[in-house]
Write a protein that holds these residues in place. Structure first.
Motif, short mmCIF file in Angstrom:
data_model
loop_
_atom_site.label_atom_id
_atom_site.label_comp_id
_atom_site.label_asym_id
_atom_site.label_seq_id
_atom_site.Cartn_x
_atom_site.Cartn_y
_atom_site.Cartn_z
N TRP A 22 37.38 -29.02 4.27
CA TRP A 22 37.46 -29.54 2.91
C TRP A 22 38.81 -29.07 2.37
O TRP A 22 38.99 -27.89 2.07
N PHE A 79 20.67 -29.14 4.93
CA PHE A 79 20.48 -30.54 4.55
C PHE A 79 19.33 -31.14 5.36
O PHE A 79 19.16 -30.83 6.54
N THR A 101 21.84 -40.75 5.74
CA THR A 101 22.38 -39.78 4.79
C THR A 101 21.50 -38.53 4.79
O THR A 101 20.39 -38.53 5.32
N SER A 107 20.32 -34.91 2.31
CA SER A 107 20.25 -34.31 0.98
C SER A 107 20.32 -32.79 1.07
O SER A 107 19.64 -32.18 1.90
N GLY A 108 21.14 -32.19 0.20
CA GLY A 108 21.27 -30.75 0.16
C GLY A 108 20.01 -30.08 -0.36
O GLY A 108 19.37 -30.59 -1.29
N TYR A 115 25.17 -27.33 -3.29
CA TYR A 115 24.94 -28.69 -2.81
C TYR A 115 23.47 -29.13 -2.89
O TYR A 115 23.10 -30.15 -2.32
N GLU A 150 22.61 -32.79 -3.60
CA GLU A 150 23.79 -33.63 -3.39
C GLU A 150 23.67 -34.39 -2.07
O GLU A 150 23.03 -33.94 -1.12
N LEU A 152 25.03 -36.00 1.37
CA LEU A 152 26.01 -35.94 2.44
C LEU A 152 25.95 -37.26 3.19
O LEU A 152 24.90 -37.63 3.73
N ARG A 153 27.10 -37.96 3.24
CA ARG A 153 27.14 -39.30 3.85
C ARG A 153 28.23 -39.37 4.91
O ARG A 153 29.41 -39.24 4.58
N LEU A 209 33.23 -36.98 6.35
CA LEU A 209 31.97 -36.79 5.63
C LEU A 209 32.25 -36.82 4.14
O LEU A 209 33.22 -36.22 3.66
N ASP A 210 31.41 -37.53 3.42
CA ASP A 210 31.48 -37.52 1.96
C ASP A 210 30.31 -36.70 1.44
O ASP A 210 29.16 -37.05 1.64
N LEU A 211 30.64 -35.58 0.80
CA LEU A 211 29.59 -34.69 0.29
C LEU A 211 29.76 -34.55 -1.21
O LEU A 211 30.59 -33.79 -1.70
#
Length: 462
Positions: free
Chosen positions: A368, A396, A403, A405-406, A411, A414, A416-417, A429-431
């Motif tokens: 990140w 997750f 997808t 989920s946190g 997170y 949130e 995570l995709r 990764l899109d978080l």
């Protein structure tokens, strides 16, 4: 909790017996009884009494006071899980006209509803509940001394309202609902709203003399959901297993985990002590250990239930005195003694039964920005954490559509995709809008703000 049936070692048993003996002697309790739970069952019991030959056992009832609140909270969570209410619902939606209706169900459970700590005089714990026949008698003319939702303020009337809510939505008395929905399914046959023999008598011990005074035993009426119950170490041991594992006949593992999660802002003094409150459960950090459960007291009685889920150890301690032994400290010590002397043996590592190639592709090192993280794949889901130092960690769970989920920390909740290129290869990764890439600021990924076309450079080009 695990299903291990190993007995405790002699040294551990002696240390437990010593702790209980010290608590009874120094706390000057007429009697004190305790039990330790591990592997889903009682593995040790101990008791001390001021009357020789009359040590109580796991079947003797004591009044458990505010430990009753955890039972009431379970009934409310059941209503939520059935879709009858939402924790965000204002009380007014389901129980109108109380004068405290703007508080939500969750705020009542977490003691953040702004309500007073006690009902108006006379002191409800030593007077008949018939003096407070209506909710208005419990709440008084000014039920909200604090802003709703702004601070933690422990409230007995708040749990009276929750008991009334249960009665309203179930169409039956709180006592009946409790028996049918919790006590009978869990086999808590020695837990009741009124004492059943054998039971201990409640005593006050003179603070400056070794003398006793009997305490009155009152039916608390409307206040019953806040502190009425009598129980035993045997029953509370079974209740502890339920609060650690859940039981689909009563409440799922996920819902009891929610009860054990902090839900209220702590007071300054509580922050210093590492204490918080969930949904009907007290939470504290003690000696590096996370402990959950609840304490209880009524004139003549003290009670404590302490659970370390991570250590698979729980302790129940009951005494028949108004003040004296600090049962919260005793319960925490009993858990610590077992956890340190006989640490939990982890389950053996096993590979995943099946490996999804697209999920396996997510494993490994990610960045990140310039922060390095590792993503591990297991049968339990994904686990993300920094490769060095401290930082945001989270587990997750899959959502079934690719997808995740946190489950905790920053997170929690949130999304995570995994983002793929047109050819199907994994890009990044899109978080929760954060982009994690395989290389720091990978120019091949959609890094917000873009990546300088000239790339990384040394001092001569900086």
């Amino acid at each position: 909790m695990t299903t291990s049936h190993e007995e405790l070692l002699p040294g551990t048993r002696r240390a437990l017996s010593h702790r209980v003996a010290v608590a009874q002697a120094e706390g000057r309790a007429p009697s004190l009884v305790a039990a330790v739970v591990r592997g889903g069952r009682v593995v040790w019991q101990g008791a001390r009494s001021s009357v020789e030959g009359h040590e109580p056992d796991g079947d003797v009832q004591y009044r458990i006071g505010s430990l009753t609140k955890t039972f009431t909270a379970v009934l409310v969570l059941r209503l939520r899980d059935e879709g009858v209410l939402d924790l965000g619902d204002p009380l007014e939606k389901h129980l109108p006209g109380t004068g405290a209706g703007e508080a939500t169900v969750a705020e009542l459970l977490a003691h953040t509803a702004g309500l007073a700590a006690e009902s108006p005089a006379p002191w409800w714990e030593r007077t008949p509940g018939s003096l407070r026949p209506e909710l208005s008698d419990v709440l008084g003319e000014h039920p909200l001394p604090h802003p709703v939702g702004r601070r933690f303020h422990y409230s007995n009337p708040g749990y009276t309202l929750l008991g009334a809510l249960v009665e309203e939505l179930r169409g039956a008395p709180w006592e009946q609902v409790l028996r049918e929905e919790i006590l009978e399914p869990l086999g808590l046959h020695r837990t009741s709203t009124r004492p059943r023999a054998p039971h201990a008598g409640g005593w006050a011990v003179h603070p400056w003399a070794d003398a006793l005074l009997p305490e009155p035993v009152e039916d608390l009426g409307r206040m019953a959901p806040a502190g009425q119950l009598w129980s035993t170490t045997g029953d509370l041991a079974r209740f502890a297993v339920f609060l650690a594992e859940g039981d689909d006949r009563v409440l799922s593992a996920e819902s009891v985990r929610e009860m054990r999660t902090p839900a209220a802002p702590a007071e300054a003094t509580d922050v210093a002590d590492g204490v918080a409150y969930g949904l009907g459960m007290q939470i504290q950090h003690r000696g590096g250990r996370l402990l959950v459960g609840h304490s209880g007291s009524l004139p003549g009685f003290l009670a404590n239930l302490t659970i370390s889920v991570a250590d698979d150890v729980a302790a129940v301690v009951l005494a028949n005195c108004t003040s004296g032994p600090l049962l919260g400290a005793v319960g925490a010590d009993l858990v610590r003694i077992v956890a340190e002397a006989e640490p939990r043996i982890p389950e053996p590592w096993r590979p995943m039964p099946e490996v999804d190639s697209e999920v396996l592709e997510l494993a490994g090192q990610w960045y990140w920005g310039t922060h390095a993280f590792g993503l591990r794949v297991s049968a339990d889901g994904l686990a993300l954490g920094p490769l060095s130092g401290t930082g945001r960690r989270a587990r997750f769970r899959p959502n079934g559509d690719g997808t995740w989920s946190g489950l905790e920390g920053y997170y929690a909740g949130e999304l995570l995709r995994p983002v793929r290129r047109e050819d199907g290869t994994l890009s990044h990764l899109d978080l929760g809008s954060f982009v994690f890439t395989r290389q720091p600021y990978d120019p091949e990924a959609s890094v917000p703000g873009g990546v300088d076309a000239e790339g990384w450079r040394g001092s001569e080009r900086a």
